[in-house]
Write a protein that holds these residues in place. Structure first.
Motif, PDB file in Angstrom:
ATOM      1  N   GLU A  15      -2.471  16.637  -9.492  1.00  0.00           N
ATOM      2  CA  GLU A  15      -3.506  15.844  -8.833  1.00  0.00           C
ATOM      3  C   GLU A  15      -2.986  15.255  -7.514  1.00  0.00           C
ATOM      4  OE1 GLU A  15      -5.480  13.204 -11.559  1.00  0.00           O
ATOM      5  OE2 GLU A  15      -6.490  12.161  -9.902  1.00  0.00           O
ATOM      6  N   ALA A  16      -1.776  14.693  -7.578  1.00  0.00           N
ATOM      7  CA  ALA A  16      -1.212  14.095  -6.360  1.00  0.00           C
ATOM      8  C   ALA A  16      -0.814  15.184  -5.360  1.00  0.00           C
ATOM      9  CB  ALA A  16      -0.002  13.236  -6.720  1.00  0.00           C
ATOM     10  N   ALA A  17      -0.267  16.308  -5.864  1.00  0.00           N
ATOM     11  CA  ALA A  17       0.184  17.388  -4.969  1.00  0.00           C
ATOM     12  C   ALA A  17      -0.993  17.965  -4.189  1.00  0.00           C
ATOM     13  CB  ALA A  17       0.870  18.479  -5.784  1.00  0.00           C
ATOM     14  N   LYS A  18      -2.155  18.034  -4.844  1.00  0.00           N
ATOM     15  CA  LYS A  18      -3.351  18.570  -4.193  1.00  0.00           C
ATOM     16  C   LYS A  18      -3.763  17.654  -3.034  1.00  0.00           C
ATOM     17  CE  LYS A  18      -7.891  20.048  -5.593  1.00  0.00           C
ATOM     18  NZ  LYS A  18      -8.862  19.747  -6.596  1.00  0.00           N
ATOM     19  N   ILE A  19      -3.736  16.360  -3.301  1.00  0.00           N
ATOM     20  CA  ILE A  19      -4.121  15.410  -2.242  1.00  0.00           C
ATOM     21  C   ILE A  19      -3.146  15.503  -1.070  1.00  0.00           C
ATOM     22  CG2 ILE A  19      -4.331  12.937  -1.718  1.00  0.00           C
ATOM     23  CD1 ILE A  19      -5.324  12.664  -4.681  1.00  0.00           C
ATOM     24  N   TYR A  91      10.027  10.456 -10.575  1.00  0.00           N
ATOM     25  CA  TYR A  91       9.059   9.819  -9.674  1.00  0.00           C
ATOM     26  C   TYR A  91       9.109   8.304  -9.765  1.00  0.00           C
ATOM     27  CZ  TYR A  91       8.343  14.512  -8.601  1.00  0.00           C
ATOM     28  OH  TYR A  91       8.619  15.783  -8.178  1.00  0.00           O
ATOM     29  N   LYS A  92       9.542   7.791 -10.908  1.00  0.00           N
ATOM     30  CA  LYS A  92       9.742   6.340 -11.032  1.00  0.00           C
ATOM     31  C   LYS A  92      10.863   5.878 -10.084  1.00  0.00           C
ATOM     32  CE  LYS A  92       9.667   4.959 -15.231  1.00  0.00           C
ATOM     33  NZ  LYS A  92      10.073   4.693 -16.631  1.00  0.00           N
ATOM     34  N   CYS A  93      11.973   6.598 -10.106  1.00  0.00           N
ATOM     35  CA  CYS A  93      13.093   6.226  -9.223  1.00  0.00           C
ATOM     36  C   CYS A  93      12.671   6.318  -7.763  1.00  0.00           C
ATOM     37  CB  CYS A  93      14.308   7.133  -9.477  1.00  0.00           C
ATOM     38  SG  CYS A  93      15.055   6.844 -11.081  1.00  0.00           S
ATOM     39  N   ALA A  94      11.825   7.314  -7.462  1.00  0.00           N
ATOM     40  CA  ALA A  94      11.379   7.466  -6.074  1.00  0.00           C
ATOM     41  C   ALA A  94      10.404   6.346  -5.693  1.00  0.00           C
ATOM     42  CB  ALA A  94      10.737   8.834  -5.890  1.00  0.00           C
ATOM     43  N   VAL A 388       2.437   1.124  -3.382  1.00  0.00           N
ATOM     44  CA  VAL A 388       1.481   1.857  -4.216  1.00  0.00           C
ATOM     45  C   VAL A 388       0.055   1.386  -3.919  1.00  0.00           C
ATOM     46  CG1 VAL A 388       0.715   2.256  -6.603  1.00  0.00           C
ATOM     47  CG2 VAL A 388       3.152   2.390  -6.031  1.00  0.00           C
ATOM     48  N   MET A 389      -0.132   0.072  -3.807  1.00  0.00           N
ATOM     49  CA  MET A 389      -1.465  -0.478  -3.535  1.00  0.00           C
ATOM     50  C   MET A 389      -1.996   0.014  -2.191  1.00  0.00           C
ATOM     51  SD  MET A 389      -3.599  -2.174  -5.068  1.00  0.00           S
ATOM     52  CE  MET A 389      -3.895  -3.058  -6.552  1.00  0.00           C
ATOM     53  N   SER A 390      -1.147  -0.009  -1.155  1.00  0.00           N
ATOM     54  CA  SER A 390      -1.651   0.405   0.157  1.00  0.00           C
ATOM     55  C   SER A 390      -1.928   1.907   0.171  1.00  0.00           C
ATOM     56  CB  SER A 390      -0.710  -0.018   1.287  1.00  0.00           C
ATOM     57  OG  SER A 390       0.550   0.538   1.062  1.00  0.00           O
ATOM     58  N   THR A 391      -1.163   2.682  -0.610  1.00  0.00           N
ATOM     59  CA  THR A 391      -1.426   4.123  -0.697  1.00  0.00           C
ATOM     60  C   THR A 391      -2.736   4.365  -1.439  1.00  0.00           C
ATOM     61  OG1 THR A 391       0.942   4.499  -0.726  1.00  0.00           O
ATOM     62  CG2 THR A 391      -0.423   6.325  -1.466  1.00  0.00           C
ATOM     63  N   ALA A 392      -2.990   3.576  -2.483  1.00  0.00           N
ATOM     64  CA  ALA A 392      -4.245   3.711  -3.235  1.00  0.00           C
ATOM     65  C   ALA A 392      -5.433   3.448  -2.310  1.00  0.00           C
ATOM     66  CB  ALA A 392      -4.255   2.741  -4.413  1.00  0.00           C
ATOM     67  N   THR A 393      -5.305   2.439  -1.448  1.00  0.00           N
ATOM     68  CA  THR A 393      -6.392   2.110  -0.520  1.00  0.00           C
ATOM     69  C   THR A 393      -6.544   3.222   0.521  1.00  0.00           C
ATOM     70  OG1 THR A 393      -5.770  -0.191  -0.835  1.00  0.00           O
ATOM     71  CG2 THR A 393      -7.242   0.265   1.011  1.00  0.00           C
ATOM     72  N   GLU A 394      -5.394   3.676   1.054  1.00  0.00           N
ATOM     73  CA  GLU A 394      -5.446   4.702   2.109  1.00  0.00           C
ATOM     74  C   GLU A 394      -6.097   6.005   1.608  1.00  0.00           C
ATOM     75  OE1 GLU A 394      -1.573   5.563   3.725  1.00  0.00           O
ATOM     76  OE2 GLU A 394      -2.304   7.429   4.652  1.00  0.00           O
ATOM     77  N   TYR A 395      -5.699   6.440   0.412  1.00  0.00           N
ATOM     78  CA  TYR A 395      -6.212   7.725  -0.096  1.00  0.00           C
ATOM     79  C   TYR A 395      -7.434   7.565  -1.002  1.00  0.00           C
ATOM     80  CZ  TYR A 395      -1.965  10.126   1.557  1.00  0.00           C
ATOM     81  OH  TYR A 395      -0.959  10.654   2.326  1.00  0.00           O
ATOM     82  N   THR A 401      -2.282   7.819  -9.322  1.00  0.00           N
ATOM     83  CA  THR A 401      -2.150   8.919  -8.351  1.00  0.00           C
ATOM     84  C   THR A 401      -1.408   8.411  -7.115  1.00  0.00           C
ATOM     85  OG1 THR A 401      -4.178   9.840  -9.217  1.00  0.00           O
ATOM     86  CG2 THR A 401      -3.471  10.671  -7.088  1.00  0.00           C
ATOM     87  N   ALA A 402      -1.708   7.167  -6.716  1.00  0.00           N
ATOM     88  CA  ALA A 402      -1.030   6.605  -5.543  1.00  0.00           C
ATOM     89  C   ALA A 402       0.476   6.519  -5.776  1.00  0.00           C
ATOM     90  CB  ALA A 402      -1.594   5.214  -5.248  1.00  0.00           C
ATOM     91  N   ALA A 403       0.862   6.131  -6.977  1.00  0.00           N
ATOM     92  CA  ALA A 403       2.302   6.032  -7.280  1.00  0.00           C
ATOM     93  C   ALA A 403       2.950   7.415  -7.185  1.00  0.00           C
ATOM     94  CB  ALA A 403       2.508   5.432  -8.661  1.00  0.00           C
ATOM     95  N   PHE A 404       2.263   8.441  -7.696  1.00  0.00           N
ATOM     96  CA  PHE A 404       2.818   9.796  -7.579  1.00  0.00           C
ATOM     97  C   PHE A 404       2.864  10.240  -6.113  1.00  0.00           C
ATOM     98  CE2 PHE A 404       2.089  10.155 -12.177  1.00  0.00           C
ATOM     99  CZ  PHE A 404       3.326  10.653 -12.535  1.00  0.00           C
ATOM    100  N   ILE A 405       1.859   9.852  -5.332  1.00  0.00           N
ATOM    101  CA  ILE A 405       1.870  10.225  -3.908  1.00  0.00           C
ATOM    102  C   ILE A 405       3.099   9.607  -3.224  1.00  0.00           C
ATOM    103  CG2 ILE A 405       0.675   9.835  -1.702  1.00  0.00           C
ATOM    104  CD1 ILE A 405      -1.975  10.257  -3.212  1.00  0.00           C
TER     105      ILE A 405
END
Ligand code: NAD
Length: 422
Positions: A15-19, A91-94, A388-395, A401-405
């Motif tokens: 899901e994140a890779a597609k975005i 992905y947690k460490c990242a 993560v929050m700002s990525t969730a808003t941006e995308y 999904t934002a955390a994976f992005i």
């Protein structure tokens, strides 16, 4: 349909890779685990017989640093689950931007059926069998379900004896007396509490933490400490559960007494806590997930919140202490209901963050105060939460999904900058 943990993990990645519009080459470099090892461990039991236990270690990624992830002792351990957990560690460490890849290990065993001596022999044999895989620059394990600082100590000793050197940085979550870190024991729960605090204060939520009603599934290291910390921040813990059953009290369950009760009970569970603390008991611990609460903390095992029960969940915020407690179908249902989910790879990243700080302290040989450790933990977790929050808003996507992005972007960049060796 019951989806395996690894299938769930792969769906989350896709899901994140597609975005992110990742290319085929980028995906193959970072999606699947790099190495999965399975061993049969012979252990001498107290009665003289030899029993074989199956053990696993998966190194999902070493792109951003040594593989990092806990070792679990549980009868349901299997290769699929270990691969999923190792994937989530990468992905947690990242997400929290600590310089590690992802790994996970486990042994198929119910440790409550072993004596202390049998447990020690099993832990040592597991580590000896995998000694070539582990190392401060290769793969650094830690505790997980049913493993603890004492077991980490035995494993560190096994490794150190094997290589005839004192090598504390091969494993984290060690006892304080054996070069562990201040604050490690409660770090996952403290990180989770920081995330909950940021979430309730966020403009999308705006809810006071004081008086907020909390239900906690699983009362082990993560669940019980999260209860204690959130209570100290003003929240009211109205329901708790573990393998022995579920327990509720609407005016709040006193955490100190509940934790002490569990610690002192011969079964190390909450069995009988209802009578001791005046709580109402229900037989099926899963019922806890549907309690009328503001905040729900799954802190037991995977796949607890599914399409079957998601519709009945009443919490406004779910903070995932456990790894993979919510299935993708449940995610969709909860999102439609407007539930805010703080995903596992962010909410429970406090443990690996302080494991990183422990590894740093081991490598420098200089040890910090608990205040310093907790300050660093708070800074790192709040930063990750905001990323993560700002990525969730941006995308315009959910926090998971934002955390994976956030995580995938960091791993892809590192992978491309390293290039392909030979
Ligand atoms: P733990 O062994 O200390 O505690 C697990 C708890 O869950 C126990 O109270 C057990 O009775 C309960 N439990 C097990 N099955 C249950 C069920 N079916 N219903 C209700 N309760 C059940 O383990 P832990 O270290 O607290 O880990 C819990 C979760 O948090 C796991 O998913 C683990 O991977 C994750 N996690 C742990 C850490 C850490 O630092 N310990 C860090 C990150 C994530």
């Amino acid at each position: 349909m019951n989806m395996s943990a690894f299938t769930i993990a792969m769906r989350q990645f896709d899901e994140a890779a597609k975005i992110l519009n990742l290319t085929g080459n980028q995906v193959v470099m970072i999606k699947e685990p790099r190495r999965v090892t399975e061993v049969n461990l012979p252990v001498r039991m107290d009665d003289g017989s030899i029993r074989i236990f199956k053990g696993y270690r998966c190194q999902h990624s070493t792109v951003r640093g040594p593989a990092k992830g806990g070792i679990r002792f549980h009868p349901d351990v299997n290769a699929d689950e270990i691969k999923a957990l190792a994937f989530w560690m990468t992905y947690k460490c990242a997400v929290v931007n600590v310089p590690f890849g992802g790994g996970k290990g486990g042994v198929v065993v119910d440790p409550s059926t072993l004596s202390v001596n049998e447990l020690e022999r099993l832990a040592r044999r597991y580590f000896a069998e995998m000694a070539d895989l582990f190392g401060p620059n290769q793969d650094v394990p830690a505790p997980d379900v049913n493993t603890n600082p004492q077991i980490m100590g035995w494993m560190m000793d096994t490794y150190s004896m094997h290589f005839k050197q004192f090598i504390p940085d091969v494993i984290t979550g060690k006892p304080l007396e054996l070069n562990g870190s201040q604050g490690r024991n409660k770090s996952t729960s403290l990180g989770l509490a920081f995330c909950v605090r940021e979430m309730v204060n966020h403009e999308h939520v705006k809810m006071p933490l004081k008086g907020a009603r909390v239900a906690i599934q699983g009362f082990g290291n993560v669940g019980s400490n999260a209860g204690g910390i959130l209570e100290s921040m003003g929240a009211r813990i109205v329901a708790i559960c573990d393998v022995s059953g579920g327990y509720r009290r609407t005016d709040g369950i006193p955490m100190k007494q509940a934790i002490e009760y569990g610690r002192n009970h011969p079964s190390k569970t909450l069995k009988g806590v209802d009578k001791a603390l005046g709580l109402t008991r229900y037989d099926d611990p899963k019922q806890l997930l549907e309690e009328d609460v503001d905040i729900l903390i799954p802190a037991a095992l995977e796949a607890q919140i599914t399409e079957e029960n998601a519709g009945r969940i009443r919490a406004k915020i779910i903070a995932e202490g456990a790894n993979g407690p919510t299935t993708p179908e449940a995610d969709v249902i909860l999102r439609k209901k407007g539930v805010h989910i703080i995903p596992d790879i962010l909410a429970n990243a406090g443990g690996v963050t302080v494991s990183y700080l422990e590894w740093v302290q081991n490598r420098t040989g200089y040890y910090w105060t608990e205040e310093r450790v907790n300050e660093d933990l708070e800074r790192i977790l709040v930063h990750a939460f905001n990323d993560v929050m700002s990525t969730a808003t941006e995308y315009k996507v959910a926090m998971r999904t934002a955390a994976f992005i956030v995580g995938i972007t960091r791993v892809v960049k590192a992978s491309e900058m390293r290039g392909l060796y030979a």
